[in-house]
Design a protein around this motif. Structure first.
Motif, PDB file in Angstrom:
ATOM      1  N   GLY A 125      50.835  16.498  57.510  1.00 10.93           N
ATOM      2  CA  GLY A 125      49.645  15.704  57.768  1.00 10.93           C
ATOM      3  C   GLY A 125      49.233  14.906  56.543  1.00 10.93           C
ATOM      4  O   GLY A 125      49.960  14.842  55.550  1.00 10.93           O
ATOM      5  N   GLN A 126      48.070  14.296  56.631  1.00 12.82           N
ATOM      6  CA  GLN A 126      47.544  13.446  55.571  1.00 12.82           C
ATOM      7  C   GLN A 126      46.437  14.184  54.816  1.00 12.82           C
ATOM      8  O   GLN A 126      45.512  14.726  55.435  1.00 12.82           O
ATOM      9  N   ILE A 127      46.531  14.197  53.479  1.00 16.97           N
ATOM     10  CA  ILE A 127      45.509  14.821  52.645  1.00 16.97           C
ATOM     11  C   ILE A 127      44.926  13.769  51.710  1.00 16.97           C
ATOM     12  O   ILE A 127      45.663  13.102  50.983  1.00 16.97           O
ATOM     13  N   THR A 128      43.620  13.629  51.731  1.00 15.17           N
ATOM     14  CA  THR A 128      42.933  12.647  50.898  1.00 15.17           C
ATOM     15  C   THR A 128      41.994  13.361  49.938  1.00 15.17           C
ATOM     16  O   THR A 128      41.226  14.238  50.345  1.00 15.17           O
ATOM     17  N   ILE A 129      42.064  12.981  48.672  1.00 15.16           N
ATOM     18  CA  ILE A 129      41.196  13.547  47.640  1.00 15.16           C
ATOM     19  C   ILE A 129      40.181  12.482  47.237  1.00 15.16           C
ATOM     20  O   ILE A 129      40.565  11.365  46.876  1.00 15.16           O
TER      21      ILE A 129
END
Length: 200
Positions: A125-129
């Motif tokens: 999946g996509q992980i955004t910080i």
């Protein structure tokens, strides 16, 4: 000065990194010399090359996540490079905020948060910080999540009812480090999204 449990854990992590990074680097340098001398990049050699690069990327990541932290800022380019090398061939896409140089102790918590999200997003999946005044948000989005309530409850402030396994150590370490730093940790889980918040 008396070390806390998290301090001792960090010293162990730093010791392991320093003992392993030299031999891994030596293997990589030796492989480069062999290729420069005319050895063909066969499938076997390519596998060794990929494995050494992956090991180096993991060591650099784990050095921050499990090593000693301080207020020294880590340049944004270095952080982006660590995440790029680690996740380049993975099922997760991770984005770091442009130009943000985080203190090593803050980056340590963010990296532990990433390991928690990996556990909850085993299919990728996509992980955004995101960095905001006084804290961080680490948000993972995936079509399928795998949430073990006992683990995520610890991040939400509940007491731990079971012993952690080696693959779950980040769930015990992250809340302890956040508490030691005088900050707060929040965990919000929906059907397709996980958000960890670290606030002052």
């Amino acid at each position: 000065m008396v070390e806390t449990d998290t301090d001792l854990a960090a010293l162990i992590g730093s010791r392991i990194y320093h003992d392993l990074i030299s031999p891994v680097g030596a293997i990589n340098n030796g492989l480069e010399l062999l290729l420069m001398s005319g050895m063909n990049m066969s499938p076997e050699v390519a596998l060794i090359d990929e494995s050494v690069r992956n090991a180096s990327a993991r060591l650099r990541f784990f050095r921050v996540a499990f090593g000693a932290g301080d207020a020294q800022p880590v340049p944004a380019q270095e952080t982006s490079g660590i995440l790029r090398d680690l996740y380049a061939q993975s099922k997760w896409q991770v984005s770091w905020p442009d130009g943000v140089a985080a203190p090593r102790n803050a980056l340590r918590m963010v990296f532990l948060g990433l390991l928690c999200l990996e556990t909850g997003m085993p299919y990728g999946g996509q992980i955004t910080i995101d960095h905001r005044d006084g804290g961080w948000d680490i948000t993972g989005t995936a079509d399928r999540l795998s949430i073990y309530a006992a683990l995520w409850g610890v991040l939400a402030g509940q007491s731990r009812a079971e012993r952690l396994t080696a693959s779950q150590v980040q769930f015990g370490l992250l809340p302890a480090i956040v508490k030691d730093s005088g900050q707060q940790l929040t965990s919000i889980v929906t059907e397709t999204t996980i958000t960890l918040g670290i606030t002052a």
